[in-house]
Design a protein around this motif. Structure first.
Motif, PDB file in Angstrom:
ATOM      1  N   SER A  92      -2.271   0.412  -3.639  1.00 58.58           N
ATOM      2  CA  SER A  92      -1.763   0.868  -2.348  1.00 58.58           C
ATOM      3  C   SER A  92      -1.991  -0.242  -1.330  1.00 58.58           C
ATOM      4  CB  SER A  92      -2.501   2.128  -1.917  1.00 58.58           C
ATOM      5  OG  SER A  92      -3.842   1.810  -1.626  1.00 58.58           O
ATOM      6  N   LEU A 136       4.448  -6.146   2.002  1.00 66.76           N
ATOM      7  CA  LEU A 136       4.790  -5.313   0.851  1.00 66.76           C
ATOM      8  C   LEU A 136       6.227  -4.815   0.967  1.00 66.76           C
ATOM      9  CD1 LEU A 136       1.475  -3.305   0.321  1.00 66.76           C
ATOM     10  CD2 LEU A 136       2.444  -5.066  -1.158  1.00 66.76           C
ATOM     11  N   THR A 137       6.618  -4.437   2.178  1.00 67.20           N
ATOM     12  CA  THR A 137       7.986  -3.973   2.396  1.00 67.20           C
ATOM     13  C   THR A 137       8.989  -5.089   2.111  1.00 67.20           C
ATOM     14  OG1 THR A 137       7.169  -2.483   4.112  1.00 67.20           O
ATOM     15  CG2 THR A 137       9.536  -2.916   4.072  1.00 67.20           C
ATOM     16  N   GLU A 179       9.279  -5.718  -1.539  1.00 70.63           N
ATOM     17  CA  GLU A 179      10.072  -4.695  -2.213  1.00 70.63           C
ATOM     18  C   GLU A 179      11.563  -4.962  -2.017  1.00 70.63           C
ATOM     19  OE1 GLU A 179      10.075  -0.722  -0.838  1.00 70.63           O
ATOM     20  OE2 GLU A 179      10.908   0.018  -2.722  1.00 70.63           O
ATOM     21  N   ARG A 206       7.983   0.034  -5.490  1.00 74.08           N
ATOM     22  CA  ARG A 206       7.151   1.000  -4.794  1.00 74.08           C
ATOM     23  C   ARG A 206       7.222   2.337  -5.509  1.00 74.08           C
ATOM     24  NH1 ARG A 206       7.471   1.940   1.314  1.00 74.08           N
ATOM     25  NH2 ARG A 206       6.369   3.878   1.657  1.00 74.08           N
ATOM     26  N   ASN A 262       5.891   6.600  -5.335  1.00 75.40           N
ATOM     27  CA  ASN A 262       5.250   7.688  -4.599  1.00 75.40           C
ATOM     28  C   ASN A 262       4.728   8.705  -5.602  1.00 75.40           C
ATOM     29  OD1 ASN A 262       6.059   6.850  -1.845  1.00 75.40           O
ATOM     30  ND2 ASN A 262       8.105   7.217  -2.647  1.00 75.40           N
ATOM     31  N   ALA A 275       1.773   5.345  -0.827  1.00 71.60           N
ATOM     32  CA  ALA A 275       2.599   4.634  -1.794  1.00 71.60           C
ATOM     33  C   ALA A 275       1.770   3.613  -2.553  1.00 71.60           C
ATOM     34  CB  ALA A 275       3.738   3.948  -1.065  1.00 71.60           C
ATOM     35  N   TYR A 287       2.187   0.035  -5.145  1.00 72.74           N
ATOM     36  CA  TYR A 287       3.133  -1.014  -5.491  1.00 72.74           C
ATOM     37  C   TYR A 287       2.723  -1.688  -6.789  1.00 72.74           C
ATOM     38  CZ  TYR A 287       4.482  -0.479  -0.620  1.00 72.74           C
ATOM     39  OH  TYR A 287       4.896   0.032   0.575  1.00 72.74           O
TER      40      TYR A 287
END
Lengths: 143, 143
Positions: free
Chosen positions: A33, A57-58, A61, A68, A70, A76, A78
């Motif tokens: 996470s 991280l975004t 992705e 990612r 859930n 979240a 990764y």
DNA sequence: ATGTATGCAAAACATTTGCACCTGG
DNA sequence: CCAGGTGCAAATGTTTTGCATACAT
């Protein structure tokens, strides 16, 4: 070397980005996470803001470097994308994650999507259960 | 009648609980977030606190009356459990949810879990894509 | 009556964002 | 040098919780 991977993805090879990518590459846990990454870097003596972790991280992705998940609603996690698609089995006791791949399921998913006229972009399959280790521990406790 | 369903589940048949259960039973949308339920009740002129919604939904889930889904990380959605297991296909454009069931996939999941020694308790499969309607809309916009 | 449920407001989290400063190429 | 990246702190959105009051049985 990760700095070239980053540039390939159109991202400047900054220190925080390299550290985070490296961590995800090396970490045996494989599913981390944002908070996990943050703490790991702090322990390693790195100065990184939590906001940067989320931003990076975004970006990773979007760039397809990581995926990612859930697993639960809470937060979240990764994992590094190493090209091989796979699904996940999560132990509801200890949180351990096991990866697997099943051709039959993959095919059926595509078949179902097209049957309903959907243009499938992605899919996620999680099997929840109790892993062998936790079953064993439970059996011993019962003795 | 829902009040007996509630008592069967070991829950007092209070007004908020009956209203929420009724809403989930009748709602055509079928997949509602806590916020959705809250707004629906307000519009119907009911006085319910958002905290109660969350508490009641959690209780209903524990009681097996409803099922919780985490389609995205943002917020959870709930649906009435009517005994028939099914999986979900979610349109990433409009959020529409289509339910489906595939025997082959179900069987493979069980096979995989036992192959890895897991005691499977649950599983969730989401197919993400663009629904026929949104594909159509997209095609028209391109003209 | 009495234990449980509710409403409100505050708290707890996970995540995002505005903004001034810093850095990689 | 300078566009883009970062750190901090404040904002956001969702879900949870403490506590006094209200309700079902």
């Amino acid at each position: 070397m990760s700095s070239s991977d980053l540039r390939k993805a159109g991202l400047k090879a900054t220190l925080p980005r390299m550290r985070i990518l490296q961590l995800l590459e090396e970490n045996s846990q494989r599913h981390m996470s944002a908070e996990d990454v943050y703490r790991a870097l702090l322990e390693a003596g790195e100065e990184v803001g939590i906001a940067t972790i989320y931003r990076v991280l975004t970006q990773f992705e979007s760039a397809g470097l990581i995926t990612r998940h859930n697993f639960d609603g809470g937060h979240a996690v990764y994992e590094i994308d190493q090209g091989d698609h796979h699904d996940h089995m999560v132990c509801t006791r200890c949180g351990k994650v096991t990866e697997f791949f099943d051709e039959t399921i993959e095919k059926r998913q595509h078949a179902i999507a097209s049957q309903y006229g959907y243009d499938m972009t992605d899919h996620s399959l999680y099997i929840f259960g109790i892993c062998p280790d936790c079953q064993k521990a439970q059996a011993e406790r019962r003795r």
